[in-house]
Design a protein around this motif. Structure first.
Motif, PDB file in Angstrom:
ATOM      1  N   LYS A  34      -8.499  -1.594 -10.713  1.00 19.04           N
ATOM      2  CA  LYS A  34      -8.996  -1.428  -9.338  1.00 19.04           C
ATOM      3  C   LYS A  34      -7.869  -1.674  -8.338  1.00 19.04           C
ATOM      4  CE  LYS A  34     -13.897  -2.507  -9.832  1.00 19.04           C
ATOM      5  NZ  LYS A  34     -14.948  -3.506  -9.610  1.00 19.04           N
ATOM      6  N   ASN A  35      -7.076  -2.716  -8.579  1.00 17.47           N
ATOM      7  CA  ASN A  35      -5.983  -3.023  -7.645  1.00 17.47           C
ATOM      8  C   ASN A  35      -4.982  -1.883  -7.565  1.00 17.47           C
ATOM      9  OD1 ASN A  35      -6.996  -5.484  -6.935  1.00 17.47           O
ATOM     10  ND2 ASN A  35      -5.751  -6.664  -8.358  1.00 17.47           N
ATOM     11  N   SER A  77     -18.057   1.581 -10.557  1.00 21.60           N
ATOM     12  CA  SER A  77     -18.132   0.447 -11.475  1.00 21.60           C
ATOM     13  C   SER A  77     -19.226  -0.515 -11.064  1.00 21.60           C
ATOM     14  CB  SER A  77     -16.784  -0.280 -11.478  1.00 21.60           C
ATOM     15  OG  SER A  77     -16.924  -1.582 -11.986  1.00 21.60           O
ATOM     16  N   LEU A 109      -9.232   4.276  -4.981  1.00 21.20           N
ATOM     17  CA  LEU A 109     -10.368   3.499  -5.479  1.00 21.20           C
ATOM     18  C   LEU A 109     -11.658   4.315  -5.505  1.00 21.20           C
ATOM     19  CD1 LEU A 109     -10.906   0.705  -6.583  1.00 21.20           C
ATOM     20  CD2 LEU A 109     -11.412  -0.078  -4.281  1.00 21.20           C
ATOM     21  N   TRP A 110     -11.711   5.355  -4.690  1.00 23.40           N
ATOM     22  CA  TRP A 110     -12.916   6.190  -4.642  1.00 23.40           C
ATOM     23  C   TRP A 110     -13.184   6.873  -5.985  1.00 23.40           C
ATOM     24  CZ3 TRP A 110     -11.735  11.160  -5.938  1.00 23.40           C
ATOM     25  CH2 TRP A 110     -10.408  11.579  -5.758  1.00 23.40           C
ATOM     26  N   LEU A 138      -5.460   1.270  -8.285  1.00 24.60           N
ATOM     27  CA  LEU A 138      -6.082   2.423  -7.625  1.00 24.60           C
ATOM     28  C   LEU A 138      -6.164   2.198  -6.121  1.00 24.60           C
ATOM     29  CD1 LEU A 138      -8.966   3.316 -10.130  1.00 24.60           C
ATOM     30  CD2 LEU A 138      -6.828   4.554  -9.752  1.00 24.60           C
ATOM     31  N   ARG A 139      -6.533   0.981  -5.744  1.00 22.51           N
ATOM     32  CA  ARG A 139      -6.654   0.681  -4.309  1.00 22.51           C
ATOM     33  C   ARG A 139      -5.306   0.823  -3.610  1.00 22.51           C
ATOM     34  NH1 ARG A 139      -8.440  -4.296  -4.436  1.00 22.51           N
ATOM     35  NH2 ARG A 139     -10.647  -3.810  -4.217  1.00 22.51           N
ATOM     36  N   ASP A 191      -8.809  -0.262   3.526  1.00 23.00           N
ATOM     37  CA  ASP A 191      -9.848   0.338   2.679  1.00 23.00           C
ATOM     38  C   ASP A 191     -10.842   1.123   3.530  1.00 23.00           C
ATOM     39  OD1 ASP A 191     -10.339  -2.092  -0.013  1.00 23.00           O
ATOM     40  OD2 ASP A 191      -9.202  -0.228   0.131  1.00 23.00           O
ATOM     41  N   HIS A 236       0.848  -1.194   0.000  1.00 22.37           N
ATOM     42  CA  HIS A 236       0.000   0.000   0.000  1.00 22.37           C
ATOM     43  C   HIS A 236       0.884   1.244   0.000  1.00 22.37           C
ATOM     44  CE1 HIS A 236      -3.820  -2.107   0.853  1.00 22.37           C
ATOM     45  NE2 HIS A 236      -3.012  -3.006   1.371  1.00 22.37           N
ATOM     46  N   ASP A 268      -5.971  -5.591   3.829  1.00 25.82           N
ATOM     47  CA  ASP A 268      -6.457  -4.727   2.746  1.00 25.82           C
ATOM     48  C   ASP A 268      -7.820  -4.155   3.086  1.00 25.82           C
ATOM     49  OD1 ASP A 268      -5.180  -6.637  -0.120  1.00 25.82           O
ATOM     50  OD2 ASP A 268      -4.213  -5.310   1.332  1.00 25.82           O
TER      51      ASP A 268
END
Lengths: 274, 180
Positions: A199-200, A213, A208-209, A202-203, A113, A23, A109
């Protein structure tokens, strides 16, 4: 996001540290086996979130969080413990997550998040996100270009940016990104894989916000996002000045957007000089 | 969890820990399945395995001393290991700097005594009297039934704990003992 780790077992601290490595938006500011030292640290330093054990010598994680909240009421916490009986007490203290040992990447994770979503409201101003489209397409976070491990994932993001918050459906994306290929199950699979990779990435960067989707229909959040292209279309003069006839140069489909940008730039510049 | 972490960072220790854990579990299962007593030495092996795993979690915070003057007797399985576990969990781990667990066995006044001492956090024994957990109650029952033995727990908050099993023992019992 600044986080600390608190557990009287060094091996657990090591594991949490290892699982947080991927991260990139997480900074581990301290690892504590001694809960009292953690309390002292929180009193004098900025901390957004902590992973904390419950059973510790001298004080429980729950009591510790309660005391920490006196100094830092917005501090978010995820408890990490072998026992499930403290979940209700943790909930009462507004803990954002409760991890049962043994835990792994998935649990960490998920906790991060949740923490991001809760911390994000104050944080968003501090996180400098910039989307560059004039020239090659790139995403800059706090001055550093984000590395997309998947080229197709990056291209998909570029397409979403080009649509400026408009909905992108699977058929449309596949048509542009896999131009030469028929609309087969195979290509659909590649599309889904690109979505997952996007997505991964961005996360991992706490972004991810940005992405909405659902069932193959996607669109990007445009509010609070700094982008040269958005600026141009909104009539901002400094954006128009930066435009020099190149838009997402690495993607062939971007040429279709060029005439609109060129016309808009012309309009904005002439309005300005008038 | 500790073994999981070791597998990635120190595989050789993980190998030993998995072995220790398996032997420990096997001891537990034997205890559940059989209604017979086992040699004291065997219970000590289970305790050693258990302590080895706890040392992985707590490192230098957990120190262990053995002082066994008597070993030729039998006890119901898993009557001593839980006492050691209590000493570690409630005694040693409650102190930031950790401490020492001593396991002793000796003869005294027509008894064989097995004693677990720790210099951990200690507790108020008054509070314990009616709050005996199921494990301790079961342990006491089995000691009574098999050996007519008693468990004595002495402790004071901040001063550690001493758990002593008193097993009535005559000289003639020595002759009757066999390691089988």
């Amino acid at each position: 996001m600044k986080i600390i780790l608190i557990d009287d077992e060094p091996l657990i601290l090591e594991e949490l540290s290892y699982l947080c490595e991927k991260h990139k938006d997480i900074e581990i500011c301290g690892k504590f086996v001694n809960p009292k030292q953690a309390l002292q640290y929180v009193a004098g330093h900025p901390v957004d979130f902590e992973f904390c054990d419950i059973r510790m010598p001298g004080i429980t994680g729950l009591e510790l969080l309660d005391q920490m909240h006196k100094e830092k009421p917005d501090l978010q916490a995820a408890f990490v413990t072998a026992y499930d009986q403290y979940a209700f007490d943790a909930y009462q203290l507004d803990a954002c997550d409760y991890l049962l040992k043994p835990f792994g990447q998935e649990e960490v994770d998920r906790a991060l998040d949740k923490a991001r979503r809760l911390v994000r409201t104050e944080q968003k101003d501090e996180m400098q996100l910039e989307i560059h489209t004039f020239g090659r397409f790139d995403l800059f976070l706090n001055g550093h270009a984000i590395d997309f491990s998947s080229r197709k994932a990056k291209e998909l993001l570029a397409l979403l940016v080009a649509r400026r918050g408009g909905i992108v459906e699977m058929e449309f994306a596949v048509d542009l990104l896999w131009e030469e290929e028929p609309f087969s199950e195979q290509v659909k699979g590649r599309f889904r894989k690109a979505v997952m990779n996007l997505k991964n990435t961005l996360r991992d960067h706490g972004l991810l916000w940005m992405l909405h989707s659902e069932r193959g229909r996607m669109y990007l959040e445009t509010k609070g996002v700094s982008c040269d292209y958005y600026g141009l279309m909104e009539g901002q003069i400094h954006a128009a000045e930066k435009f020099s006839d190149e838009f997402m140069a690495q993607y062939s489909w971007s040429e279709a957007f060029l005439p609109v940008l060129e016309r808009q730039a012309g309009i904005v510049m002439s309005n300005y000089s008038n | 969890m500790s073994i999981k972490v070791l597998c990635r960072t120190r595989p050789k220790e993980a190998e030993q820990a998995v072995y220790d854990f398996a032997v420990f579990l096997r001891g537990n299962m034997n205890a559940l399945e059989s209604a017979e007593m086992i040699p004291f030495r065997e219970e000590c092996k289970t305790i050693e395995r258990y302590l080895h795993i706890e040392k992985i979690r707590f490192g230098e915070r957990l120190q262990v001393q053995w002082d066994l003057q008597e070993e030729k007797f039998r006890i119901p399985p898993l009557t001593i290991q839980p006492l050691v576990e209590n000493a570690v969990c409630h005694g040693i781990c409650q102190k930031m700097e950790g401490g020492t667990v001593q396991i002793r066995s000796f003869r005294k006044n027509g008894e064989i005594c097995v004693q677990i001492l720790d210099d951990g956090a200690g507790f108020d024994t008054e509070k314990l009297k009616d709050a005996d957990g199921i494990a301790i109650r079961n342990l006491k029952l089995r000691l009574k039934e098999f050996l007519n033995a008693d468990l004595e727990i002495e402790s004071r908050k901040g001063e550690g704990c001493r758990q002593t099993i008193h097993i009535p023992w005559e000289e003639t019992d020595d002759e009757n003992y066999s390691d089988r």
